[in-house]
Structure formats: C-alpha cells, structure tokens
Write an enzyme that holds these catalytic residues in place. Sequence first.
Site, mmCIF file in Angstrom:
data_model
loop_
_atom_site.group_PDB
_atom_site.id
_atom_site.type_symbol
_atom_site.label_atom_id
_atom_site.label_comp_id
_atom_site.label_asym_id
_atom_site.label_seq_id
_atom_site.Cartn_x
_atom_site.Cartn_y
_atom_site.Cartn_z
ATOM 1 N N SER A 154 48.727 -2.635 42.860
ATOM 2 C CA SER A 154 47.641 -3.570 43.187
ATOM 3 C C SER A 154 48.186 -4.981 43.419
ATOM 4 O O SER A 154 47.651 -5.731 44.232
ATOM 5 C CB SER A 154 46.562 -3.571 42.098
ATOM 6 N N ASN A 155 49.270 -5.341 42.732
ATOM 7 C CA ASN A 155 49.879 -6.656 42.995
ATOM 8 C C ASN A 155 50.579 -6.676 44.351
ATOM 9 O O ASN A 155 50.515 -7.683 45.063
ATOM 10 C CB ASN A 155 50.847 -7.031 41.869
ATOM 11 N N ARG A 203 61.587 -0.821 35.417
ATOM 12 C CA ARG A 203 62.982 -0.603 35.018
ATOM 13 C C ARG A 203 63.727 -1.927 34.914
ATOM 14 O O ARG A 203 63.395 -2.885 35.625
ATOM 15 C CB ARG A 203 63.697 0.286 36.029
ATOM 16 N N ASN A 252 59.284 -11.769 39.164
ATOM 17 C CA ASN A 252 58.542 -10.707 38.471
ATOM 18 C C ASN A 252 57.172 -11.240 38.048
ATOM 19 O O ASN A 252 57.002 -12.441 37.838
ATOM 20 C CB ASN A 252 59.326 -10.293 37.217
ATOM 21 N N HIS A 304 54.368 -10.600 34.953
ATOM 22 C CA HIS A 304 54.291 -9.982 33.633
ATOM 23 C C HIS A 304 52.896 -10.221 33.060
ATOM 24 O O HIS A 304 52.381 -11.343 33.131
ATOM 25 C CB HIS A 304 55.355 -10.591 32.719
HETATM 26 C C1 GAR Z 1 50.936 -5.356 36.295
HETATM 27 O O1 GAR Z 1 49.949 -5.657 35.328
HETATM 28 C C2 GAR Z 1 52.224 -6.079 35.972
HETATM 29 O O2 GAR Z 1 52.031 -7.323 35.368
HETATM 30 C C3 GAR Z 1 52.858 -5.109 35.011
HETATM 31 O O3 GAR Z 1 52.598 -3.848 35.549
HETATM 32 C C4 GAR Z 1 51.332 -3.891 36.217
HETATM 33 C C5 GAR Z 1 51.496 -3.266 37.576
HETATM 34 O O4 GAR Z 1 50.250 -3.112 38.196
HETATM 35 N N1 GAR Z 1 54.249 -5.363 34.875
HETATM 36 C C6 GAR Z 1 54.892 -5.255 33.721
HETATM 37 O O5 GAR Z 1 54.363 -4.910 32.691
HETATM 38 C C7 GAR Z 1 56.357 -5.621 33.782
HETATM 39 N N2 GAR Z 1 56.904 -5.756 32.464
HETATM 40 P P1 GAR Z 1 50.202 -2.826 39.751
HETATM 41 O O6 GAR Z 1 51.139 -1.650 40.018
HETATM 42 O O7 GAR Z 1 48.772 -2.462 40.010
HETATM 43 O O8 GAR Z 1 50.639 -4.065 40.474
#
Ligand code: GAR
Length: 190
Positions: free
Chosen positions: A13-14, A93, A109, A111
């Site tokens: 989604s990001n 990862r 990144n 977070h």
């Molecule tokens: C997001 O909430 C991102 O912040 C998190 O994974 C999700 C991915 O969502 N990332 C972490 O936790 C990294 N340590 P998405 O696949 O819908 O973008």
Amino acid sequence: MPSIAILGSGNGSNAQAIINAIENGMVDAQIVCIISDVKDAPILKRAHKHNIPSHYIDCSPSPHALRDEAEQSVLALLDSYKAEYIILAGFLRILKESLLERFPRRIINIHPSLLPSFPGLSAGEQAFKAGVKETGCTVHYVDSGIDTGDIILQKRVEIHPTDTLDTLMNKIHEVEHIAYPEALTIVFNS
Ligand code: GAR
C-alpha cells in the site's frame, strides 16, 4: 529525475501511495522496478498493473536477512535498471553492508512507529501493547543499525481507549501514505 527501485514484502500500500504521487505529479521520480522477496506478494501485482518491471528474489532459507547470493541478485537488478535510490516499502529483511555501501544515504525506509520508540518488527503492536497514547510513522535513511538512520519525517496518530490493534494499524497506514510521498519530495528536492 531520480530513478527509484522499490523493495517490499507484502501488500504494497505504501508502494501504491508512491506510484499515485508520481502519477499525479507530486513526486518527481521514476520507478524503474519493484522487487519482492515474497513470490505472490500483492506489491508485485500492483507493479504489473502499472506496467512497472517486477522481480521476485528468492531469499530462502534465511528467514530475516538478504543472504549474499540474493543480495548480489538485487545489486545486479539495481545496476541493470540504473536505480539511484532504494525505497523500502514494507521490506521485512535486513540489508547487508555491501548494499548499504553501494547506496550511501540513498536507501530510505518507512517504519510504523515514532522512532526511536519501537524499532524492529510489529512496531504497531509493540506500541499498542505498551499502552502509549500516541504513535505514528517515521520515514528515515537506512544505516547499518535496525531503524536507527537519520529521520526525514514523522507523522503522529493518537491511540484512543476505544482503539483496537486493527483500528490503530489502519490509522498508521493512513498517515504512512501521506508521509512517504512527502518525505520523498523533501529528499529529491534537497
Ligand atoms: C508498513 O506499515 C511499513 O511501515 C511496515 O510494513 C508495512 C507495509 O505495508 N514496515 C516495517 O514494519 C519495517 N520494519 P504495505 O506493504 O502495505 O506498504
């Protein structure tokens, strides 16, 4: 215009928010490829839908790291697409030193917490269980630590007594989708 490669493991989604921000002219960049360590990850389907080259990188048997061979495959792909930035969008990862050295201050990144609080996995759940009154998201440069790199931008969300982990995660995702394009604009315009 910067060439960016997006790496993700899940829903994407990001990545979608970044694709939309580029398509509507808010972010001036070109997504040269999307890479995932999960074969059928929705992020790869999103790439396909937007005609963005997509690649699956087999990282097994390692559960958390990008092992040497996989890292070399990623580097080869990034070279072939002449990617200038690596954008991590839910890539779960840990990147190794050779990738970090090749892209100094060019790996970003997102977070799901207000770093330095709650680094690592399941940050939303960590905040929810800790009973804090606010959390949020952080967009940051990646260095050799776990979620320790310089912060580019943060957005806050309140945690109400009526929130469940699900409602909290929805709120975090909502601000993430605003934060990532904004942060990329800051980076690419500086
Ligand atoms: C997001 O909430 C991102 O912040 C998190 O994974 C999700 C991915 O969502 N990332 C972490 O936790 C990294 N340590 P998405 O696949 O819908 O973008």
